[in-house]
Structures are given as C-alpha cells and as structure tokens.
Design a protein around this motif. Structure first.
Motif, PDB file in Angstrom:
ATOM      1  N   MET A 333      23.491  12.940 -12.896  1.00  0.00           N
ATOM      2  CA  MET A 333      22.768  12.663 -14.135  1.00  0.00           C
ATOM      3  C   MET A 333      23.403  11.496 -14.881  1.00  0.00           C
ATOM      4  N   GLY A 334      24.735  11.500 -14.994  1.00  0.00           N
ATOM      5  CA  GLY A 334      25.423  10.425 -15.696  1.00  0.00           C
ATOM      6  C   GLY A 334      25.210   9.073 -15.033  1.00  0.00           C
ATOM      7  N   ARG A 335      25.315   9.048 -13.714  1.00  0.00           N
ATOM      8  CA  ARG A 335      25.122   7.781 -13.009  1.00  0.00           C
ATOM      9  C   ARG A 335      23.675   7.305 -13.107  1.00  0.00           C
ATOM     10  N   GLU A 336      22.735   8.246 -13.167  1.00  0.00           N
ATOM     11  CA  GLU A 336      21.335   7.861 -13.315  1.00  0.00           C
ATOM     12  C   GLU A 336      21.088   7.264 -14.699  1.00  0.00           C
ATOM     13  N   GLU A 341      19.627   1.765 -17.091  1.00  0.00           N
ATOM     14  CA  GLU A 341      19.813   0.645 -18.010  1.00  0.00           C
ATOM     15  C   GLU A 341      19.156  -0.619 -17.465  1.00  0.00           C
ATOM     16  N   ASN A 342      19.201  -0.764 -16.120  1.00  0.00           N
ATOM     17  CA  ASN A 342      18.480  -1.850 -15.458  1.00  0.00           C
ATOM     18  C   ASN A 342      18.416  -1.510 -13.974  1.00  0.00           C
ATOM     19  N   ILE A 343      17.273  -0.991 -13.558  1.00  0.00           N
ATOM     20  CA  ILE A 343      17.140  -0.464 -12.202  1.00  0.00           C
ATOM     21  C   ILE A 343      17.269  -1.558 -11.153  1.00  0.00           C
ATOM     22  N   GLU A 344      16.756  -2.737 -11.403  1.00  0.00           N
ATOM     23  CA  GLU A 344      16.710  -3.794 -10.402  1.00  0.00           C
ATOM     24  C   GLU A 344      17.973  -4.656 -10.370  1.00  0.00           C
ATOM     25  N   GLU A 345      18.670  -4.791 -11.487  1.00  0.00           N
ATOM     26  CA  GLU A 345      19.786  -5.741 -11.576  1.00  0.00           C
ATOM     27  C   GLU A 345      21.064  -5.015 -11.987  1.00  0.00           C
ATOM     28  N   PRO A 346      21.920  -4.669 -11.024  1.00  0.00           N
ATOM     29  CA  PRO A 346      23.147  -3.918 -11.339  1.00  0.00           C
ATOM     30  C   PRO A 346      24.050  -4.652 -12.324  1.00  0.00           C
ATOM     31  N   TRP A 347      24.047  -5.984 -12.285  1.00  0.00           N
ATOM     32  CA  TRP A 347      24.936  -6.748 -13.164  1.00  0.00           C
ATOM     33  C   TRP A 347      24.508  -6.708 -14.628  1.00  0.00           C
ATOM     34  N   MET A 348      23.349  -6.084 -14.889  1.00  0.00           N
ATOM     35  CA  MET A 348      22.884  -5.930 -16.260  1.00  0.00           C
ATOM     36  C   MET A 348      23.119  -4.507 -16.767  1.00  0.00           C
TER      37      MET A 348
END
Length: 880
Positions: A333-336, A341-348
């Motif tokens: 749940m926490g990681r989800e 916060e930004n599904i497509e761009e991990p750096w965001m």
C-alpha cells in the motif's frame, strides 16, 4: 557442541519465544488444528499443505502458530518468509536457498552456493537427510518447487511443508506432489468484533456506549484480521465523533477494496509520520531504527513519537533486534501511494527505490526536485562514473544509496539537503572520487569502499568506514562534537610505512566506537576515559595501536559503558585494563579482570588467552547471589580464586567457591591449565554446559543441582574420572543432548544406580534426544541392576557410539565387552530413532542405520563382517 546449542535454540524458540503477538490469536485454534490434521504428522512419506486466502486474512499468522506448535517434532526446521518479495531481487532465489541450507545444516556460512542449481543439489544431498519442517510464506506464480528443492520425494520420510499463497492456482500446481489445500475465509462477526476490540479498547468486548458502532465498523472490514487491527488501532482512545466520521468513510468504499480500508489509517497520520512510513516501506524494512532516526530527527520529523504512533496503529512492528517490520499488504500500500505520484515517470516521484529505475534516472539525467530518496545500483561486475550534471536536478534529495558508482568533479553545494549518503564500491579509480563539501550530511556510510575524499559535515552524527582497506588518512572530525557513531572496523589503513593517528579530542559525544581489526599509529587528544564520557559500546578487538595501554588507563571513568570488547587488542604487549566500570553488561577480553565482584550488571563474560586466569570472588562477598551473569565463556583461561593476600587456597576449599546462580550458559574450551571447576550445584538456571579440552581436570561437581540443563558436552577430558550428580541430572528429565568424547577414564557417569534405595531411579528418561559417546571406556555405558542403560532413553533421535572399548583388557576382551554393551540396542524400542551409528576402530566395524519410517533408502547394516554376531543388525523400527 554446535548441534547441541542449535537444538536448544530451537527448543526455546518453540516453547518460550512469542513468535506472534498474542493479540493476533483470536479464533486461531480452529485453523491450527485443521492444518495440523491435514499434515498427518503420524504418517510416513512427505506431506505438503497449502494455505490460501486474501492478503491480510491471516495465512502467515496461522503458519507461524502451527510452526510453533509442532516444530520440536522434527530434526530440523526452516521458516522462509516473504518469498514473493525476495524473488524480485537479484539472486533472490539463491538467497532463500542459502537461508534454508543455513537453517537446516545449522551453519552461518553457505558461501559455496553460487547459483540456484548448486543450491538445489546441496538441498537434495544434505537437507534431504533430515526429517524437516519447512514453511514457505507468500509464494506466487514465479516460485517453482522443483527448481528450488528438486524432487520432494527424496526428502526424509516424515518431512512436512507448509506453503502460503494468495493464489490457490499457485498451490494447485503442486497437486502432482499431493499438496493438500486449506482455504482461510473471513472471520466470523463475533471473532471479528473480538479482534477489533483488542486493538480499539485493549479488551475483548466494547464498552456499552460503543457496542453498536463497533459492530457497524466491523461489518465494513470484510472480516480481514489485518484491516480489523489497523482500523481498531486507529480508533484507540478516539472520541465517538471520530468513530462516526471513519464509519462514514468506510461505508463509501467498495466492499472488496482492502487497500482503501488500510489507507484510512495512513490518511489519518500527520505529515511527519507519513514521511517516516513511506521511507520505511520503500527503503528501511529490516533495518534497525537508530540510523534512519538520525536523518528524520534532523528533518524535524520527531521519529521517537511518530514511530510510536505507527506501532500503536499497527502499521509497523519492531523485531527482536529493534528492526522495522511491515506486513506485505501495508508495504505494498505504501509503495503504491508513492507510485501513484507519477505512474509513468519514476523520476517525478518522491522516492525511487527500484535499483534500475534509480540508475536510469541518473544515466538519463532526468532527476527532479520531487525526488527525496533514491537508490541506484550497477550490477556486481559493472561500474560507471557520474558527474555533477547527473545530480543537477536533485536538489531536494535527502537519502542516496548507490553501489559501484564513481564520481567525477566537484559536488560542493550541489546536494544541499542530502542527509544520508550510502556508497559502496570496489571499482574506484583515483581520478573518479567524490569531492565536495556535503555540509548538511548527518550519516556518511562508505563501508566496504576503497576511497574517501570528501569533507566531513559539522552536523555529522554517523561515520562508517568499516572495511575501507585503502584509506590513507582519517578525516578531521567535526569540532562541534556532533559525531555519535564511529566505525573504523577492518580498516587496514596505511600511508607509506606508518599508520594514521586517531584524534579523539572532538569525540566527546560518541556513543559507539568500533576499532575492530584496525591499525593505528596512536590515539591522541587525551585518554578515552577523560574524553569520551558518553561512550556506551567500545570494540577494540584485535586493534593494533602503540599507545593503547596509556589511553585506557582511566577506562573505569566510562560510567555509561555497557559493551566492551578487547580480545586480541595490543600495543607492544597484551593490554591490561585495570578496574572496569560497574555499568558493563557485556565484556570480552584477554586481560585480567580485577574487580569482577563489582560488575553486578554484567550479563555476558568472555575471557580468552588470559595468562593470569579469571579471578572468582569468594563466597564471603555473596557475588554469586547478586550477579546478573548469564553467559560465561573461557578459552585458554583457568579459574583462580580472588585473594587479597595472594596466599594459596587449601585444596579442600576449592569446591566451596560458587559461580553466579543466574548463569544459563557455560562454555569452557581449550584450557590446558585448568585443574578444577567450582561446584555447579547452585546453578539451577543453567541450560548449556560445555567443557572441551581441559586435560588436567579430573572431576566435575554439582550436577545434581542443574534442574534446567538441556545440553551437556564433555570433550577431550583425558584425565576426567568422575562427574558427580549425573544420575540426578538425568532424572530431572530436561536434558536433551549429551555428548561425551575422548574421556577414557570416565567409567561410571551413565550408570543408572546399583542401589535399590536410589529414590531418583526411573525406568525411562523421556527428554534425551541426542546421545553421542566417542572414544570412551565401555564401562561408561553399563547400566546398573535395574535395566539395560540404553533402554532408559525412550525418545532418542540420534545415537552414536564410536570407538568404545575397555581400556584395561586386551583387544579380544574389548570386542566382547563392547558387543555385550551395544547388542542391547537390538532389543530396545527406539521408535523415534533417526540416526544410529556404531563403530569400533580396532576391528573396522562401521554400522549406520536410519529407520525406514525416517525415509532412509539404504536402511540396514553396513560395514566389515568381522563381528559375526552383527551380520544383520537393524534397530527394531527397521524390522517393522
């Protein structure tokens, strides 16, 4: 002795340790009995039981409870947890195999497992020899039983597997191995209410005014134990209007959305607690809480109170070593929450915990100010370098962890918010080193790296340079005295032909100083007792330092010191410590202990290679009554009686000296000068006693008082002639492991008593599981008039009689004597026997027998036919 200690650890684990929180045990008895019934513990062969159900339904709790209930019925056990998550990591399957082999073979070292195939081979060759209980917790479709274990039919008969999974189809693939399925459904309304109330009110039922709303809230949880715990903990001590608000929120959610219900508890947290929770689930599961708390404290997240809030609300737990533990549903749940916060761009996102995503973020120079924590790893055999431009957009980064990364350029002022830097690399070149002033850094962890060249922050709390084998100089420590943890263990440091100097003048706030196996020219800046008053842990094991004796002269002044290790520490000669602080709880030293009677807080004492010996206070001081000592280990060290006059103690008085009654473990090994041991009669709490290679010791007194003893090992007692009180020890019915090796003159320790008036004598001893007698006199095994001795032990699982002979007769008489003693085994009902080994080296007899019901494929007698009477030797179980 390793097996003996391991057996005791296992027995304590199942009988005494709380493997699961008692608050989780509502309504669990039915599930425990149902799973045990499916395991068919009394049947032969290998049985698998698969427990399936929704995440948070209690599968792991049930498996753990069953494990606690039945583990002592197996030779070896292993609990492999979080398999689904572990297999996602590189070499995850191999690490699980290593853990299994380590648990079953009772060793910490399984470095020879280099790949999954090798692990599977070792499991088939070694693990399969034992009757095992193995728990496989949280498996998914990526787990293949045969790839991991090999053929399950090769496991010893009686072995059992318990497998938990959210997906019943995963367990169904094991049907060819006749896996029995057990589904865990939702809790009944009555049991759900009881579990909820345990967390909401710390009672089994709600108060009258909360009864109706409690039932309404419980009805929205779907009967999931995890949801009941989390929601109940959230409402603990809250006003009724808060309850009504949460009830309305719960009713708005889809019935099957477990994560949404769990998220209610997260949404109710304050900002700081949310940040700590997300940090934990992304980076710090399994980590001891002290280090992250330094970072959170510097950010004003108030970790002490907020960690306590997370525990109270059942969102995290603390392990035995104070490490963070999180249920996989709450972790996911926490990681989800972070991923959304930004599904497509991990750096965001605020946190980038996947190693490859972190590496790509840097390589592609796609960092952003939103990233607060990042992990980036190159593979084991790869390395790369990064310049300031790769970090130019990561100004808000406060936690950075990397592996095999080189840094080129000046990083000064580039990462102003960085609080924790963790670098590990074995592929560093001189031109690629981290340079810069990381002014806000609180934790600098460079363990097992080969370089150091950045200025130390004035806020630094933790500096870990352990294993940095090529550091030429030590950094200048903050003048502010901020440093609290300094670890230089394993630093073989050099600069030309000289070692660096350690300046402790600015280390007055240090709580932990680790110089284990470090090389120093000297320690300057004052004495340790004068400059490091707050020191709690000091490890000087194998430290080489020319002036070590001088800087330890006032060590008694360290009133907060709890742990002290100085074994092998040296200047020119062995370091002597003088009087020690009374606050010590653990002491490991090679020095003379002058004031043992004053160390009343001491719980663990290890003395090795001390020429003077360990001075035991006389009974006049009552030290043995008030001491808290639990563990005593002596190696190459004899026991002497403390005497102010240094006058010799009459031999008749030696047995009047007592060890502390609080002792639970005594290990004495390789003490060739030790001639006597204080009486043990007062040690009613002693669980382990091991005496190895004390060739001058002739007798042991006081075993009649060892009511709690579970393991006894006497090894290489070449002059041992008597063990007083052994018959009483046996009839306490607690002893589980007995090993006697190379004691040729010990002739009567195992006699059950020839005197009919012996009130202690019984027909059977149920507790003993392992009996190993090697290289001893055959008379050691001769029973008294009541019955054959070996038949006293009705529940042995391992019996080894090796090189047993009569040392006073010729060889032919010796053979006859041994034959008369050991042939009784044929008529003994060893229904529990797993391993039987007998050998007589003079006649090359070697018999190995593993009972058929334990799964042996080669059951029967093997060896030379020199003894004709043993042409067909089987234990009774094998004949059935």
């Amino acid at each position: 002795i390793a097996d003996s200690i391991s057996d005791i650890v296992w027995s304590h684990l199942s009988k005494y340790d709380n493997l699961i929180d008692s608050s989780e045990l509502v309504g669990i008895d039915y599930h425990i009995n149902a799973v045990i019934d499916k395991l068919s513990l009394d049947s032969e062969g290998v049985t698998m039981v698969g427990i399936h159900g929704l995440g948070g339904i209690g599968k792991t709790t049930i498996a753990t409870a069953v494990y606690s209930e039945i583990s002592t019925r197996f030779d070896r056990r292993s609990f492999l947890e979080n398999i689904r998550e572990t297999q996602k990591h590189k070499d995850g399957t191999m690490s699980l195999q290593k853990k299994l082999i380590s648990n079953i073979m009772k060793t910490d070292s399984v470095g020879f497992v280099d790949n999954v195939n090798e692990g599977r081979r070792l499991i088939q060759d070694r693990v399969c020899l034992f009757k095992v209980l193995i728990i496989l917790d949280d498996v998914d479709e990526t787990f293949n039983f045969e790839d991991f274990f090999g053929n399950p039919k090769k496991f010893a008969s009686g072995s059992r597997f318990i497998i938990t999974s959210r997906n019943m189809k995963v367990l169904s693939t094991l049907n060819k191995n006749k896996c029995k399925l057990y589904g865990v459904g939702e809790m009944s309304p009555q049991l759900s209410l009881q579990l909820f109330c345990k967390h909401a009110f710390k009672k089994n039922a709600p108060p009258r005014e909360y009864k109706v709303i409690s039932k309404e809230i419980v009805s929205t949880t779907g009967g999931l134990p995890l949801t009941l715990k989390v929601v109940g903990s959230l409402l603990f001590r809250e006003e009724i209007y808060i309850w009504k608000d949460k009830l309305a929120h719960l009713r708005e959610m889809p019935e099957k959305e477990v994560v949404l219900r769990l998220r209610i508890s997260y949404d109710a947290l304050g900002y700081e607690a949310k940040q700590i929770f997300l940090d934990i689930v992304c980076f710090f599961i399994g980590m001891e809480k002290e280090l992250p708390s330094y970072m959170w404290d510097d950010y004003k997240y108030h970790p002490a109170s907020n960690i306590n809030i997370l525990i109270q609300r059942s969102m995290i737990k603390m392990g035995d070593d104070n490490e963070f533990q999180v249920h996989d549903q709450l972790r996911d749940m926490g990681r989800e929450i972070v991923r959304e916060e930004n599904i497509e761009e991990p750096w965001m996102r605020s946190r980038v915990w996947q190693k490859h995503e972190g590496l790509n973020t840097l390589l592609d120079k796609k960092g952003s100010k939103k990233v607060k924590a990042l992990r980036a790893y190159f593979s084991e055999m790869q390395a790369g370098y990064f310049e300031p431009e790769h970090f130019s957009d990561l100004s808000e980064l406060r936690y950075f962890q990397s592996k095999n990364m080189n840094f080129k350029g000046d990083f000064t002022n580039l990462l102003p918010n960085l609080r924790w830097l963790r670098l590990k690399s074995e592929f560093i070149y001189d031109e690629y080193i981290l340079k810069g002033d990381l002014r806000n850094l609180v934790i600098l962890d460079l363990r097992s790296s080969v370089y150091f060249n950045c200025a130390v922050s004035n806020k630094l709390k933790v500096l870990d340079l352990s294993g940095c084998y090529s550091i030429s100089t030590l950094p200048k420590f903050p003048r502010t005295g901020s440093l609290e943890i300094l670890n230089l263990s394993g630093c073989v440091m050099w600069e030309s032909d000289s070692y660096p100097k350690l300046d402790i003048s600015n280390l007055w706030n240090v709580k932990l100083l680790n110089l284990n196996e470090a090389n120093l020219e000297s320690i300057k800046g004052g004495t340790i007792g004068m400059m490091m008053k707050r020191l709690q842990k000091l490890d000087l094991t194998s430290l080489k330092c020319k002036n070590l004796q001088e800087v330890l002269v006032d060590i008694r002044e360290l009133s907060s010191l709890k742990i002290l290790r100085t074994i092998g520490a040296s200047c020119k000669d062995v370091v002597e410590l003088g009087k020690l602080p009374g606050s010590l709880e653990l002491l490991a030293t090679s020095s003379r202990v002058f004031n043992l009677s004053e160390l009343l807080e001491l719980e663990e004492l290890t003395v090795t290679n001390c020429d003077f010996g360990l001075e035991i206070p006389t009974t006049e001081k009552s030290w043995w009554k008030v001491s808290r000592l639990k563990s005593l280990v002596l190696e190459e060290t004899k026991i002497v009686i403390a005497s102010k006059t240094n006058a010799s103690i009459p031999e008749s008085s030696l047995w009047l000296v007592c060890l502390p009654s609080s002792l639970t473990s005594i290990h004495i090994r390789h003490c060739p000068k030790m001639e006597w041991l204080p009486t043990l009669e007062n040690l009613e709490n002693l669980v382990e006693l091991s005496i190895e290679y004390c060739p001058k010791m002739q007798e042991i007194r006081g075993l009649e008082g060892l009511k709690s003893l579970r393991s006894l090992n006497i090894n290489d007692g070449y002059n041992m002639v008597c063990v007083h009180g052994f018959e009483n020890l046996l009839h306490f019915n607690n002893l589980q492991t007995l090993e006697i090796q190379s004691c040729p003159h010990l002739a009567e320790a195992l006699r059950d008593g020839d005197n009919d008036d012996n009130n202690h004598c019984r027909t059977t001893i149920h507790s003993l599981r392992t009996l190993k007698i090697w290289s001893c006199n055959s008379t050691l095994l001769q029973g008294g008039n009541r019955m054959p001795l070996l038949s006293m032990f009705s529940r042995l699982t391992t019996l080894e009689l090796v090189s047993i002979k009569h040392y006073e007769d010729d060889e032919e008489d010796a053979i006859n004597n041994v034959e008369q003693v050991t042939k009784k085994v044929e008529y003994t009902h060893f229904f529990t026997l797993n391993t039987l080994r007998m050998s007589h080296t003079n006649t090359h007899i070697n018999v190995w027998c593993a009972c058929r019901r334990r799964g042996s494929r080669n059951c029967g007698w093997k060896g030379s036919p020199t003894w004709k009477s043993w042409k067909e030797f089987y234990c009774l179980t094998c004949l059935q």
